[in-house]
Design an enzyme around this catalytic site. Structure first.
Site: not given
Ligand code: C5P
Length: 323
Positions: A29, A156
């Site tokens: 990401k 996350d």
């Protein structure tokens, strides 16, 4: 979330379906926007982030063990621990515990996402573990339930259940998927050293005088179902740049180099040390990757932004295939 049931042992459940192994590819990401807001009473910070996947993927394979109820982890990166210090190990143990199952697993991790790099590699692997075991063990958990399990493993992790693009708030558990329209390519540049997330948060908290409130433009993003790249690019920022650039000049250098190679914009990802540049097309991204990758100590990757998401594939007797 299913309640803990009586502990059962394989093959009670696994025997009821054909696949005893799955492989899963799981993306990195980047944070297109990362605002770090106030510190919470639990010691974490409230975040506001627009996150997106990039097509740089780790690959994991899970196989049910018939001979034992032990978790056995193998990884192609020698520096990564393969015991309970590994987030994949902890994710697997947590899933089995929540499901009330005692199942032995062989897990193989092939790492391509750099470690401690601001790319969410460990979190992505943890999310992949939850998805793979949900599938393999037929747990029937929804995306939201899996994200809730993931939140216990790291800030996350929940994002990956809403990939490819999402706005993430709170400690990371409040996630809303969003569409980012238009196509872009990303060049990731890693300078060859890690930055520890906890240290980065501590430095940020120690060096800033006050918390800048969330801008109106960013708040407005949260009410939109889709965002255009052209509107996002001018508003990209990362609160970690200010405290980290004076310590790591490589961050400034990587940004400057990406911009000189034609990036529309370049930004630190997460708490670093990876910097990424946004490019309009594949050719210019690949050219920049080739050029930047020649700098000694730096590694560069090019991939499409926002296309990759977790995908699980069953194996029965098939040999292990590479993504
Ligand atoms: O969630 P994760 O384990 O990646 O976080 C590592 C460390 O970063 C935490 O222990 C905390 O010190 C800091 N952190 C924070 N606020 C967040 C996420 C992480 O202060 N939202």
């Amino acid at each position: 979330m299913p309640l803990k049931g009586d502990r059962i042992r394989l093959p009670n459940r696994a025997a009821s379906h054909t696949a005893s192994a799955v492989r899963i590819c799981t993306p990195a990401k980047i944070n297109l926007i990362l605002r770090v807001l106030d510190r919470r009473s639990d010691g974490y910070h409230n975040l506001w982030s627009l996150m997106q996947t990039v097509a740089l993927e780790d690959e994991l394979r899970f196989q049910v063990r018939a001979d034992s109820t032990e978790l056995r982890l193998k990884c192609d990166v020698a520096s990564l621990p393969t015991d309970r210090r590994n987030l994949v190990w902890r994710a697997a143990a947590l899933v089995l515990d929540r499901a009330g199952l005692q199942v032995g697993l062989d897990i193989e991790i092939t790492k391509r996402i750099p470690l401690a790099a601001g790319l969410g590699g460990g979190s992505s692997d943890a999310a992949a573990t939850i998805v793979a075991l949900n599938h393999l063990l037929r747990l029937g958990w929804s995306g939201g339930e899996m994200a809730q399990v993931g939140a216990a493993l790291g800030s996350d992790v929940p994002f990956f259940f809403f990939a490819p693009s999402a706005i993430v708030r709170g400690r990371g558990e409040d996630v809303a998927a969003v569409m980012v329209t238009g196509a872009r390519w990303v060049v990731l540049v890693h300078p060859g050293f890690p930055i520890e997330t906890r240290w980065a948060y501590d430095r940020l908290a120690a060096t800033r005088e006050h918390v800048r409130p969330l801008s109106e433009q960013h708040s407005r993003f949260a009410s939109q179902a889709s965002l255009a790249w052209d509107d996002v690019i001018p508003l990209m920022e990362n609160d970690f740049e200010q405290p980290l650039v004076p310590v790591y000049d490589a961050i400034r250098k990587m940004k400057a180099r990406l911009l000189s190679e034609g990036a529309e914009t370049a930004l630190l990802s997460g708490s670093g040390a990876t910097v990424f540049g946004i490019f309009r097309d594949e050719d210019s991204a690949v050219r920049a990757q080739t050029s930047v990758g020649q700098v000694r100590g730096w590694r560069a990757y090019a991939g499409r932004a926002g296309t990759a998401s977790l995908s699980c594939q069953e194996e029965s007797s098939d040999p292990f295939r590479v993504c």
